[in-house]
Design an enzyme around this catalytic site. Structure first.
Site, PDB file in Angstrom:
ATOM      1  N   CYS A  58       0.836  -1.201   0.000  1.00  0.00           N
ATOM      2  CA  CYS A  58       0.000   0.000   0.000  1.00  0.00           C
ATOM      3  C   CYS A  58       0.874   1.257   0.000  1.00  0.00           C
ATOM      4  O   CYS A  58       1.837   1.348  -0.736  1.00  0.00           O
ATOM      5  CB  CYS A  58      -0.975  -0.057   1.183  1.00  0.00           C
ATOM      6  SG  CYS A  58      -2.339   1.131   1.105  1.00  0.00           S
ATOM      7  N   ASP A  59       0.537   2.221   0.838  1.00  0.00           N
ATOM      8  CA  ASP A  59       1.280   3.485   0.832  1.00  0.00           C
ATOM      9  C   ASP A  59       2.713   3.355   1.319  1.00  0.00           C
ATOM     10  O   ASP A  59       3.514   4.276   1.131  1.00  0.00           O
ATOM     11  CB  ASP A  59       0.537   4.542   1.653  1.00  0.00           C
ATOM     12  CG  ASP A  59      -0.650   5.130   0.920  1.00  0.00           C
ATOM     13  OD1 ASP A  59      -0.779   4.917  -0.307  1.00  0.00           O
ATOM     14  OD2 ASP A  59      -1.464   5.824   1.564  1.00  0.00           O
TER      15      ASP A  59
END
Length: 194
Positions: A102-103
């Site tokens: 993800c981030d």
């Protein structure tokens, strides 16, 4: 000797992204999962789950762990994102796997680790939008599954199943049976049959 996974959680980490990896590594593979955090502080997830840190990620050493895993969360797009260049650099220099979901992939982009290898992220364009110095567009794989490019594993936040598989495979754990078991977690996305 049991494999050891350093799982990096930050304040506001995404609960679901590393949970399957941690449970499978411990429960099915006999590995040790060790939660490290910036500065060794205890953290709370997006869902309100509080976790006690076992130590500071800044001190993580590739001599002590088989992989460094960065869990995603809201912090990676903020000005409060921790600078993990030192521990990530130590793992990369030692040839130990580094994984981000993800981030957290933004941290790998900031450090240039995605510029010359196959990788993925949350969506095309995010890495360049958030990290202007990112130069890996030609190596970006726009796919829903995790990607392993050499000793670097990346995944979108919607791919915790294949993320777990790629991380376990990168450190020599797993079997066909284990990977079939992990694939079961993605079965809900198959077309229903009458």
């Amino acid at each position: 000797m049991a494999k050891r996974l350093a799982i990096v959680l930050t304040e506001g980490y995404a609960d679901w992204e590393c949970a399957l990896l941690m449970a499978t590594a411990r429960g099915d593979c006999g590995a040790q999962t060790v939660v490290l955090t910036p500065g060794g502080a205890d953290v709370t997830s997006l869902g309100g789950l509080s976790v006690r840190s076992a130590g500071s990620v800044e001190d993580a050493s590739p001599q002590d762990f088989d992989v460094l895993v960065l869990c995603g969360g809201t912090i990676w797009q903020s000005g409060a994102a921790p600078d993990l260049s030192a521990p990530i650099g130590r793992f990369a220099d030692a040839g130990r796997p580094v994984a981000a979901i993800c981030d957290a992939t933004l941290e790998l982009a900031r450090l240039g680790l995605l510029d010359g290898r196959a990788h993925t992220g949350n969506y095309p364009g995010q890495l360049k939008d958030v990290v202007p110095a990112y130069r890996g567009e030609a190596h970006y794989r726009n796919q829903p599954q995790a990607v392993r490019g050499g000793a670097v594993v990346t995944a979108s936040g919607a791919a915790p199943v294949t993320f777990a598989r790629e991380v376990l495979e990168a450190i020599g754990l797993g079997s066909a049976e284990l990977f079939d078991y992990l694939a079961m977690y993605g079965d809900e996305h198959r077309q229903a049959t009458a």
